[in-house]
Enzyme design. Structure first.
Site, PDB file in Angstrom:
ATOM      1  N   GLU A 123       0.882  -1.131  -0.040  1.00 48.77           N
ATOM      2  CA  GLU A 123       0.050  -0.095  -0.091  1.00 48.77           C
ATOM      3  C   GLU A 123       0.801   1.158   0.102  1.00 48.77           C
ATOM      4  O   GLU A 123       0.732   2.124   0.768  1.00 48.77           O
ATOM      5  CB  GLU A 123      -1.002  -0.046   1.190  1.00 48.77           C
ATOM      6  CG  GLU A 123      -1.925  -1.238   1.092  1.00 48.77           C
ATOM      7  CD  GLU A 123      -2.991  -1.331   2.338  1.00 48.77           C
ATOM      8  OE1 GLU A 123      -2.722  -0.836   3.303  1.00 48.77           O
ATOM      9  OE2 GLU A 123      -3.872  -1.787   1.954  1.00 48.77           O
ATOM     10  N   ASP A 142      -8.665  -9.010   3.801  1.00 49.07           N
ATOM     11  CA  ASP A 142      -8.450  -8.170   4.920  1.00 49.07           C
ATOM     12  C   ASP A 142      -9.513  -8.138   5.935  1.00 49.07           C
ATOM     13  O   ASP A 142     -10.159  -6.952   6.006  1.00 49.07           O
ATOM     14  CB  ASP A 142      -8.356  -6.655   4.166  1.00 49.07           C
ATOM     15  CG  ASP A 142      -7.616  -5.656   4.937  1.00 49.07           C
ATOM     16  OD1 ASP A 142      -6.832  -5.831   6.147  1.00 49.07           O
ATOM     17  OD2 ASP A 142      -7.735  -4.593   4.457  1.00 49.07           O
ATOM     18  N   GLU A 195     -12.489  -2.272  12.243  1.00 58.47           N
ATOM     19  CA  GLU A 195     -12.363  -1.441  10.937  1.00 58.47           C
ATOM     20  C   GLU A 195     -13.520  -2.207   9.927  1.00 58.47           C
ATOM     21  O   GLU A 195     -14.165  -1.344   9.237  1.00 58.47           O
ATOM     22  CB  GLU A 195     -11.025  -1.973  10.079  1.00 58.47           C
ATOM     23  CG  GLU A 195     -11.010  -1.200   8.927  1.00 58.47           C
ATOM     24  CD  GLU A 195      -9.829  -1.477   8.071  1.00 58.47           C
ATOM     25  OE1 GLU A 195      -8.862  -1.967   8.491  1.00 58.47           O
ATOM     26  OE2 GLU A 195      -9.494  -0.859   6.804  1.00 58.47           O
TER      27      GLU A 195
END
Ligand code: GCV
Length: 669
Positions: A277, A356, A384
């Site tokens: 990322e 993820d 998240e």
């Protein structure tokens, strides 16, 4: 003055005696120095806990050979072989409660065990137990930035950093007490995305404060770790390269690490996110991940340091039109060839799933795919993708599934729990880490119920045989109430909450469908035409990603019989059906329902279940702390709105795509 933050499970509120009081009147220490930092801290803890819970003030004494008193508590050094380095033994006979350990850390855990029994209102008379922690490393990873923000933080700001300074205050000590009390022995304080000021944490700009923090942690048996910027040589005025095989770069790191370990001698090492990322890494120089990790590991080996290297490496600039590139494959494809090349003080840290931290994913095939490399599991209790600590989502049942998964990497002892504990491969550098869910909110975790994950992850990391039910009950008793009615009601809320969240969000393992970047709330196509590799591939006939041998071939990354199980639609576990298969809406599930009807039903049911949770929570009004009740009630209202929005968006989307109406004729837009 009262503290500005709560004490969670270390409140030490008055407890029924249950015959425990007598043990706290006299406390002897035998074989351990009362001056040792950890012993000083544990005695302080005993004093505070005994006063708060049992209204008794212990008399602390050194045990002498001619000791005559025989009732009380004896904290004793022991060399017996069944007690491991961080383990403890507790036995009680005729009024003498003995806590034995080989090292101070084990004693600390043993003492916290006793205090837990008191808080749970359970007698320790006649008890005998010996507990050695299952995982060598039991770690919290904080994604805290130096400006005080927290990446994926939902509970206020950082308590480690503010305004680009390191905070060393009483809250750090309380944090250390809390996590040590449940067996955490390692903490990473800064975000894996190391940028700007955080790159400077390994310079004398911050050494003094970082060293002070590491010392506080050391007093509770916790090793502090930092995250590193792989391009630090370039950003801190060193060579104009970060090539791990460049001798000049290596020399720069050697000198840097000498400085770092001189300033912070008890530092545990570093966690590194490289080539991921946008973060720099060895790939930029045509080097392997092993080249990068080994270079750093070799340099810090003599300081006793370890390098924890993340495997979250994937192409985040994918073309959504490309059906062959599969993000799920990336971790395995990037790391498997170098299995066996990583040095002993390197651990590869692997996220539980190949994507993820979705509400449902299969286990990453790298876990157990690697057979000659130290492995560590990474899970996320920061919610998240699981409700931002607005929605209740008790994650321990999910973690139990992960730990219990058989990888078939060996004939026996082949579960994820076996691998990360070192049982499978006989290694010591391994364990489990969770991305933490704390911040500087008064209650630490935003939603008070999210603290069950903060508590629960650590308890499970220490003792993987504990059940999700046992952990939930402990947490409720220690934090909320020992009243049976409250316990029953809260167990009824926590235990099914993961499945409830799953019911109203993305179905059968497909994941995502979240609002991009923020990751709270529904947006079915939010990531469908983006570069992130996270697609559901829905059309008018069906949905799901074909990861079989006919599709991306991801299934081939597992060992048999898992490959065959996932590859065939009939044997693929239904909760993961859409992760592995592209399935027509008319496909009949084992329940007899069609896929589309299952989507409708589970989404209506999810909202109803939230309504039931809210009713249950309302019934606790007046029976638990009023602030906790109010805070959680407010969040439940937001959860209900969220659940309804998900239900309506998902159902409408698939109704419009498929044209198939709901058999029950409910409102779909
Ligand atoms: C810390 C996901 C998150 C990022 C996180 C990353 C990681 O992509 O959305 O915020 O970055 O995972 O685990 O490194």
């Amino acid at each position: 003055m009262a503290k500005k933050w709560t004490q969670l499970w270390l409140q030490y509120k008055p407890r029924k005696d249950c015959g425990n009081k007598g043990y706290f009147e006299n406390v002897w220490i035998c074989g351990f120095s009362a001056e040792h930092k950890i012993v000083v801290n544990l005695l302080k803890e005993v004093e505070k806990a005994a006063a708060g819970m049992l209204d008794v003030h212990p008399d602390f004494k050194e045990w002498s050979a001619d000791e005559t008193a025989h009732t009380g508590m004896l904290l004793c050094k022991s060399e017996v072989s069944h007690i491991g380095a961080e383990g403890y033994e507790i036995s009680e006979k005729a009024g003498l409660l003995t806590v034995s350990a080989r090292e101070e850390k084990g004693l600390l855990y043993g003492v916290f065990h006793v205090l837990r029994q008191v808080a749970l209102e359970q007698s320790v008379s006649d008890c005998y137990l010996c507990i050695n922690p299952d995982n060598p490393l039991r770690m919290y990873n904080h994604w805290d930035n130096m400006d005080g923000s927290i990446e994926r933080g939902y509970s206020g700001e950082s308590f480690f950093f503010a305004n680009n300074e390191v905070i060393v205050d009483e809250r750090i000590e309380d944090y250390a007490r809390l996590v040590a009390s449940v067996g955490i022995n390692a903490v990473v304080i800064n975000n894996v995305n190391v940028k700007d000021n955080a790159t400077w944490l390994i310079t004398d700009r911050y050494f003094k404060d970082v060293a002070k923090m590491a010392e506080i942690f050391e007093g509770y048996g916790i090793k502090m770790f930092l995250c590193l910027n792989f391009a630090a040589p370039m950003e801190l005025g060193g060579p104009d390269s970060a090539d791990p095989l460049d001798p000049e770069v290596r020399r720069w790191w050697e000198k840097k690490m000498e400085e770092v370990f001189e300033a912070i001698p008890n530092l545990g090492g570093f966690l590194v996110k490289a080539d991921s990322e946008g973060r720099p890494g060895p790939f930029s120089y045509g080097r392997t991940q092993a080249d990068g990790a080994n270079m750093l590991a070799d340099i810090i080996k003599d300081y006793g340091g370890i390098i924890i290297w993340r495997c979250f490496v994937y192409n985040c600039t994918q073309d959504w039109r490309d059906y062959k590139t599969d993000r799920a494959r990336a971790g395995y494809d990037n790391f498997i060839q170098m299995d066996g090349d990583y040095h002993d003080n390197v651990i590869l840290q692997i996220k539980n799933g190949p994507m993820d931290f979705q509400i449902r994913e299969p286990i990453s095939p790298l876990l157990g795919g690697l057979v000659k490399t130290n492995q560590m599991l990474e899970v996320q209790i920061a919610q998240e993708y699981t409700g931002h600590q607005i929605d209740v989502c008790y994650l321990i049942p999910m973690f139990k599934e992960i730990l219990d998964f058989r990888t078939y990497c060996a004939k026996e002892d082949d579960t994820v729990a076996d691998i990360i504990s070192g049982r499978t491969f006989g290694n010591k550098n391994c364990g489990v880490a969770a991305v933490c869910n704390t911040g500087n909110d008064v209650n630490w975790t935003g939603n008070d119920l999210a603290a069950a994950n903060f508590y629960g992850f650590a308890r499970l990391a220490f003792q993987t045989s504990l059940t999700a039910e046992e952990i939930a009950e402990e947490w409720i008793r220690m934090t909320i109430s020992c009243e049976q009615e409250v316990i029953d009601t809260l167990m009824g809320i926590l235990l099914p909450s993961r499945e409830i969240y799953e019911n109203y969000t993305s179905p059968l393992g497909i994941g995502w469908m979240v609002v991009p970047h923020e990751h709270y709330g529904c947006s079915v196509d939010g990531y469908e035409y983006s570069r992130w590799g996270t697609y559901h591939r829905a059309d008018h006939l069906g949905l799901g990603v074909d990861r079989t041998y006919n599709g991306t071939g991801f299934v081939g990354q597992y060992h048999e019989p898992n490959v065959s199980m996932y590859n065939a639609i009939g044997t693929c576990p239904e909760e993961l059906l859409l992760f592995f298969h592209h399935v027509p809406y008319t496909y009949q599930l084992k329940s007899g329902k069609s896929l589309i009807q299952h989507i409708y039903d589970s989404h209506f049911e999810g909202v109803e279940q939230v309504e039931e949770m809210i009713l249950a929570w309302e019934s606790l009004d007046g029976k638990i702390d009023a602030d906790v009740h109010r805070t959680v009630s407010e969040r439940f209202q937001r959860q209900l709105l969220n659940a309804k929005e998900w239900r309506d968006q998902v159902n409408s989307y698939f109704y419009r795509k498929s044209g198939i109406p709901d058999e029950k004729g409910r409102k779909i837009y």
